[in-house]
Write a protein that holds these residues in place. Sequence first.
Motif, PDB file in Angstrom:
ATOM      1  N   LEU A 212      57.313  27.108  83.433  1.00  0.00           N
ATOM      2  CA  LEU A 212      58.703  27.477  83.137  1.00  0.00           C
ATOM      3  C   LEU A 212      59.591  26.244  83.082  1.00  0.00           C
TER       4      LEU A 212
ATOM      5  N   SER B  62      60.998  24.654  79.465  1.00  0.00           N
ATOM      6  CA  SER B  62      62.343  25.232  79.333  1.00  0.00           C
ATOM      7  C   SER B  62      63.171  24.429  78.346  1.00  0.00           C
TER       8      SER B  62
ATOM      9  N   ASP C 250      67.825  21.809  86.274  1.00  0.00           N
ATOM     10  CA  ASP C 250      67.947  22.923  85.324  1.00  0.00           C
ATOM     11  C   ASP C 250      69.259  23.680  85.533  1.00  0.00           C
TER      12      ASP C 250
ATOM     13  N   SER D  40      57.537  33.260  79.105  1.00  0.00           N
ATOM     14  CA  SER D  40      58.858  32.615  79.108  1.00  0.00           C
ATOM     15  C   SER D  40      59.659  32.814  77.814  1.00  0.00           C
TER      16      SER D  40
ATOM     17  N   ALA E 150      63.386  34.595  77.624  1.00  0.00           N
ATOM     18  CA  ALA E 150      64.540  33.949  76.997  1.00  0.00           C
ATOM     19  C   ALA E 150      65.205  34.872  75.977  1.00  0.00           C
TER      20      ALA E 150
ATOM     21  N   TYR F 250      69.230  31.766  80.854  1.00  0.00           N
ATOM     22  CA  TYR F 250      67.781  31.569  80.964  1.00  0.00           C
ATOM     23  C   TYR F 250      67.458  30.459  81.961  1.00  0.00           C
ATOM     24  N   LEU F 251      68.223  29.375  81.952  1.00  0.00           N
ATOM     25  CA  LEU F 251      67.990  28.284  82.899  1.00  0.00           C
ATOM     26  C   LEU F 251      68.211  28.746  84.332  1.00  0.00           C
TER      27      LEU F 251
ATOM     28  N   ALA G  79      65.059  30.586  85.168  1.00  0.00           N
ATOM     29  CA  ALA G  79      63.915  29.684  85.260  1.00  0.00           C
ATOM     30  C   ALA G  79      63.966  28.802  86.508  1.00  0.00           C
TER      31      ALA G  79
END
Length: 546
Positions: free
Chosen positions: A33, A37, A163, A225, A229, A238-239, A242
């Motif tokens: 991930l 990412s 992230d 993943s 997203a 999404y970050l 993750a």
Amino acid sequence: MDFDRVLEKCGNFGRFQFVVLILYGYTNILSSLHYFSQTLITFTPEHWCSHDDLMGLSAAELRSIYSNVSHPACTPLSGVINGTGVVLESESCQDWIFERENGYESLTTELGWVCDKSHQPAVGQSFFFLGSVVGTITFGFLSDHIGRLPAMLMAAISGATGDFITSFVHTLPWFAFSRFVSGLSTDTMYYLMYILVFEYLSPKRRTFGLNIILAVFYCFGLVTSPWIAMWIGNWRRYLWVASLPALGVLIYPLFICESAQWLLTKKKYDEAVTCLKKVAKFNGRHVEDSVFDEFVKHYREKMNQESQANKQTDTFLGMFKTPRLRRFTTTLLVKSVIITLSYDVINRNMEGLGSSPFKLFSLTSTVYLPAGFAILLLQNRIGRKGMACGALLVGAIITAVTGFLIAFLDPNENAVLLACMVALGRFGTTVSYDAEIQYAAEIIPTSVRGQAVSNIHVVGLASSSLAFYVIYLAQYYKPLPSIFISILMFLGALLCLSLPETLHKKLPETLADGEQFAMNESCFYFPCFQKRRESLTKHEEFKSEP
């Protein structure tokens, strides 16, 4: 009474090892991930320069209108004539129409980093790999001084923090900084967890257990993943998703111990015994205190003998002082650059191939499973050199063919064919990448193996900062990234011929051993061919007997 014998009494494949393997699998999901990412947040969908006459039109209609325009993404229109003809203006484009995947808002679509700003994602993401070099050196140093477990926890948290910070950026400098922080944990988190599992696992189960867990869990993270997203629909959110699971590593100390072997090297014998007793209790084993007393006595005597010996220690730089080791070391460094750069470019170059980059990335990620099994099945049969050379050669051919297909075929009409070629290319580079560490570790003498493998790995990571620039070459000519990488992989396959075979051989322990290792071996020596020749020779001798 050495470590392996005591661990066997405490249990080297019981409940404790099962829990450790599960945590290792979770770490692999986090790594996948985290590592990819950056690819998912910067996917750039097909886009066209915006105009009032183009609002509400479908992608097919936009392609038709722009059919006679060489750069439709960056060429502004003054109007549309008869639905197809266009009048061009000399100004630069200020707004775009994006064909978003399920409405997914990526960093490039939100901030408009396309056309004259299309280089900015590549520049920012390159700092991720610069951070990975700094992180590998920094956390590697810390792991030798404060322990494997705390260094791994710090690496995981730094990656998650990077992230999380990235999700709030709006400018290139902050994007580059946040990606640098994120990159600090790249590979280090996985590598340190690998060491902990390796040391507490039965030697007979290591190769199978570690490779299967890596293949299954890392593959799971990659496959799921992109769908996560698209479901979330926004790169910033999404970050968050993750990065938050990385907090789970904070509970690792409740289930696993510090590296007992590292504690022994630091002469922390009581703490090493405490770790082994915890393993024994978890596995339901009862081990007499006399066993641990003998164990500690053995290592005290061993450390005293080593401290009294006045021997000159081997160093990594010493590998460049003799001709054969210098050639091996230089080849391994260049090979690491080629494999790592090829691996990153092929895994990230998913745009403009006629398919949704999200779905293409997810579906082709399934090759990680067969790649893991291929290494298990073939590496001990065809040899390390055959595996390294063959994987690079096959990958080079597939990547070159993919480049020519992109050049001469319409991606929208041949999306399935291109997807199959991408999957095959990822398979070849995955096999090369996963098999590289073991091959390098076997060639390098034991006395410098840790620092040499680390340095070779760092050089490879540094080259990954060029991956996004290689992908950016597609702005000039779409097949150029594939052509460039195929040439590199061909070169890598040729370089492998200059390396010695290590299968079924006593590995070198000192630099002197390394210089003499496989001295009379031919560049074209492969164990699989040798076995066949020996078999044919014996068959001929048997036939000639009266």
